[in-house]
Design an enzyme around this catalytic site. Structure first.
Site, PDB file in Angstrom:
ATOM      1  N   TYR A 180       0.839  -1.196   0.000  1.00 23.30           N
ATOM      2  CA  TYR A 180       0.000   0.000   0.000  1.00 23.30           C
ATOM      3  C   TYR A 180       0.884   1.260   0.000  1.00 23.30           C
ATOM      4  O   TYR A 180       0.692   2.173  -0.794  1.00 23.30           O
ATOM      5  CB  TYR A 180      -0.908  -0.046   1.229  1.00 23.30           C
ATOM      6  CG  TYR A 180      -1.847   1.112   1.400  1.00 23.30           C
ATOM      7  CD1 TYR A 180      -3.094   1.108   0.789  1.00 23.30           C
ATOM      8  CD2 TYR A 180      -1.507   2.197   2.206  1.00 23.30           C
ATOM      9  CE1 TYR A 180      -3.970   2.168   0.967  1.00 23.30           C
ATOM     10  CE2 TYR A 180      -2.379   3.246   2.390  1.00 23.30           C
ATOM     11  CZ  TYR A 180      -3.609   3.229   1.771  1.00 23.30           C
ATOM     12  OH  TYR A 180      -4.475   4.280   1.953  1.00 23.30           O
ATOM     13  N   ASP A 226     -12.106   6.984   5.432  1.00 20.89           N
ATOM     14  CA  ASP A 226     -10.958   7.870   5.625  1.00 20.89           C
ATOM     15  C   ASP A 226     -11.406   9.320   5.629  1.00 20.89           C
ATOM     16  O   ASP A 226     -11.702   9.868   4.583  1.00 20.89           O
ATOM     17  CB  ASP A 226      -9.941   7.624   4.511  1.00 20.89           C
ATOM     18  CG  ASP A 226      -8.667   8.433   4.675  1.00 20.89           C
ATOM     19  OD1 ASP A 226      -8.498   9.117   5.699  1.00 20.89           O
ATOM     20  OD2 ASP A 226      -7.829   8.390   3.768  1.00 20.89           O
ATOM     21  N   ASP A 243      -3.756   3.820  10.065  1.00 17.44           N
ATOM     22  CA  ASP A 243      -4.721   3.025   9.310  1.00 17.44           C
ATOM     23  C   ASP A 243      -4.787   1.635   9.903  1.00 17.44           C
ATOM     24  O   ASP A 243      -3.753   1.030  10.206  1.00 17.44           O
ATOM     25  CB  ASP A 243      -4.320   2.905   7.835  1.00 17.44           C
ATOM     26  CG  ASP A 243      -4.653   4.144   7.024  1.00 17.44           C
ATOM     27  OD1 ASP A 243      -5.061   5.163   7.619  1.00 17.44           O
ATOM     28  OD2 ASP A 243      -4.495   4.090   5.787  1.00 17.44           O
TER      29      ASP A 243
END
Length: 128
Positions: free
Chosen positions: A15, A39, A100
């Site tokens: 990612y 997000d 995250d």
């Protein structure tokens, strides 16, 4: 079946690499077809790989992610990473400190991505 710790960490590293390489297709390919992207947490989630690709495609050119510490895995199918995002928002260089948390399905695809950051984690940077 649980995803291995190594697989979880490699997906999250991919990612970061996808942003480094400005490769929205590679990034979207990390996600399950029915993935949910929130997000930041508390905003309207994106649903499905196509919505995620549309967002990523508009963000990768001016966005750079730097890990703040090692990626952390779990005993389940979730992993987390703390990182810094350098991007441009409304024409202004901006830095966001985020964490995250991603859930992976049994195939090692991201089924859920939740980004934790709030207003105090966003800093407008000086123009060059």
């Amino acid at each position: 079946m649980a995803v291995s710790e190594e697989k979880m960490k490699s997906v999250l590293a991919a990612y970061i690499d996808g942003y480094a390489n400005s490769d929205p297709e590679a990034l979207a390919g990390l996600f399950a077809e029915d993935a949910v992207w929130e997000d930041p947490v508390g905003s309207t989630p994106l649903r499905g790989r196509q919505e995620i690709l549309a967002f990523i495609g508009s963000a990768t050119a001016d966005t750079y992610l730097t890990l703040d510490t090692e990626i952390r895995a779990s005993h389940g199918n979730e992993a987390a990473m703390a990182f810094t995002i350098d991007t441009v928002i409304e024409g202004k260089p901006t830095r966001i400190k985020a964490i995250d948390v991603m859930t992976l399905d049994d195939d090692g695809k991201i089924s859920s991505m939740r980004a934790y950051w709030g207003p105090s984690d966003v800093t407008e940077l000086p123009q060059n």
